[in-house]
Design an enzyme around this catalytic site. Structure first.
Site, mmCIF file in Angstrom:
data_model
loop_
_atom_site.group_PDB
_atom_site.id
_atom_site.type_symbol
_atom_site.label_atom_id
_atom_site.label_comp_id
_atom_site.label_asym_id
_atom_site.label_seq_id
_atom_site.Cartn_x
_atom_site.Cartn_y
_atom_site.Cartn_z
ATOM 1 N N ASP A 1 80.792 37.388 73.193
ATOM 2 C CA ASP A 1 82.288 36.876 73.310
ATOM 3 C C ASP A 1 82.221 35.397 73.042
ATOM 4 O OD1 ASP A 1 81.645 39.493 75.754
ATOM 5 O OD2 ASP A 1 83.141 39.452 74.164
ATOM 6 N N LYS B 1 81.484 42.485 86.205
ATOM 7 C CA LYS B 1 81.551 42.899 87.723
ATOM 8 C C LYS B 1 81.314 41.679 88.474
ATOM 9 C CE LYS B 1 78.234 46.095 86.923
ATOM 10 N NZ LYS B 1 78.355 46.093 85.364
ATOM 11 N N ASP C 1 75.159 35.392 70.197
ATOM 12 C CA ASP C 1 75.936 35.621 71.638
ATOM 13 C C ASP C 1 77.287 36.422 70.911
ATOM 14 O OD1 ASP C 1 77.406 35.436 74.030
ATOM 15 O OD2 ASP C 1 78.656 34.042 72.885
HETATM 16 C C1 XBP Z 1 80.843 36.956 77.829
HETATM 17 C C2 XBP Z 1 80.759 37.352 79.387
HETATM 18 C C3 XBP Z 1 81.328 38.928 79.634
HETATM 19 C C4 XBP Z 1 82.853 39.028 79.138
HETATM 20 C C5 XBP Z 1 83.415 40.267 79.896
HETATM 21 O O1 XBP Z 1 79.519 37.290 77.318
HETATM 22 O O2 XBP Z 1 80.278 36.663 80.333
HETATM 23 O O3 XBP Z 1 81.142 39.173 81.140
HETATM 24 O O4 XBP Z 1 83.487 37.790 79.580
HETATM 25 O O5 XBP Z 1 82.744 41.326 79.579
HETATM 26 P P1 XBP Z 1 79.009 36.692 76.129
HETATM 27 P P2 XBP Z 1 82.202 42.568 80.747
HETATM 28 O O6 XBP Z 1 79.564 35.291 75.817
HETATM 29 O O7 XBP Z 1 77.427 36.507 76.692
HETATM 30 O O8 XBP Z 1 79.102 37.512 75.177
HETATM 31 O O9 XBP Z 1 83.338 42.542 81.423
HETATM 32 O O10 XBP Z 1 81.667 43.567 79.926
HETATM 33 O O11 XBP Z 1 81.013 41.737 81.319
HETATM 34 MG MG MG Z 2 79.940 33.841 74.879
#
Ligand code: XBP
Ligand code: MG
Length: 256
Positions: free
Chosen positions: A10, A52, A8
């Site tokens: 973020d 979004k 993953d």
């Molecule tokens: C984390 C998310 C993303 C980020 C914001 O993704 O849910 O939506 O919060 O990025 P992960 P965007 O933990 O799966 O990496 O605005 O590009 O969605």
């Molecule tokens: Mg994450």
């Protein structure tokens, strides 16, 4: 036998959600909105993955101010949210390019060591592809992206986490069955997504998920460096020690 790690982004590769939150707030301000996502509110909004989708959720369920320029008609509203999110993504990438986020403890050691032991690397994330590219370049250098054989991200799939789609896409592109892989995640949405793709999951909790519970996780640790534990004291390279721990955990899964 463990053949691939699926990361993953973020909260797992890097504590990026504070930079996302700052980018959302700057995009709102530049758009003439008085919306401000503080940390307690953002923690609630993170229940919905995808920027979004999160904006739409906020509009629908949190009753924010709604100036005239926000369309009511569905198709126009979708376009408006998309444009706002494009603006946010540009701001986010500028912040990341300026060094806003570094990799979490143990992540770089593991990523740079894995290849030497034939372990393939992939990414499965809800965040937008440009965000993955800017984070990897800013933390692992211009050749950083080449370390990942597969990058499954954002709108490549219709249903975002906790749906399994993005992990299934990564497995399909790796051409591997889930039992030969381990997923690395930070959130319960991510855990559910990976488990629904029949993957074993190691969780490294992050600033917004440390109070969540992670039923079915193979292991829950503060960060990857903690996985290495005492092995590093014996002079073992951190990346090798972390991979040894992941291999041990993987060997404990039923499907091996
Ligand atoms: C984390 C998310 C993303 C980020 C914001 O993704 O849910 O939506 O919060 O990025 P992960 P965007 O933990 O799966 O990496 O605005 O590009 O969605
Ligand atoms: Mg994450």
């Amino acid at each position: 036998m463990l053949e691939a790690l699926i990361f993953d982004v973020d909260g797992t590769l890097s504590e990026t959600e504070e930079t996302h939150r700052a980018a959302f707030n700057q995009a709102f301000d530049e758009t003439g909105l008085d919306w401000n996502w503080d940390q307690p509110l953002y923690k609630r909004l993170l229940d919905v993955t995808g920027g979004k989708e999160r904006i739409r959720h906020y509009l629908a369920d949190f009753n924010p101010s709604r100036p005239e320029f926000i369309p009511s008609q569905e198709a126009a509203l979708t376009d408006w949210i998309k444009a706002l999110h494009v603006r946010k993504t540009g701001i986010y990438n500028a912040m990341i390019d300026a060094g806003a986020a570094g990799l979490r403890p143990g992540v770089e050691d593991l990523i740079r060591h894995a290849g030497s032991e034939g372990i393939r690397l992939a990414i499965a994330t809800t965040t937008s592809l440009p965000n993955v590219e800017s984070l990897i370049r800013s933390t692992l250098g211009e050749n950083g992206l080449a370390l990942f054989e597969v990058i499954a991200a954002g709108d490549m799939v219709k249903a975002k986490k906790p749906a399994p789609d993005v992990f299934n896409l990564a497995l399909e592109r790796l051409n591997l069955p889930p039992e030969r892989c381990v997923a690395l995640e930070d959130s319960v949405n991510g855990l559910r997504s990976a488990k629904a793709a029949a993957l074993a999951v190691v969780v490294t909790t992050s600033i917004y998920t440390s109070d969540q519970s992670f039923p079915g996780a193979l292991e829950i640790v503060e960060d990857l460096a903690a996985l290495a534990g005492g092995d590093v004291s014996g002079g073992t390279a951190p990346g090798a020690a972390i991979l040894t721990a992941l291999r041990r955990l993987h060997s404990e899964t039923a499907n091996v």
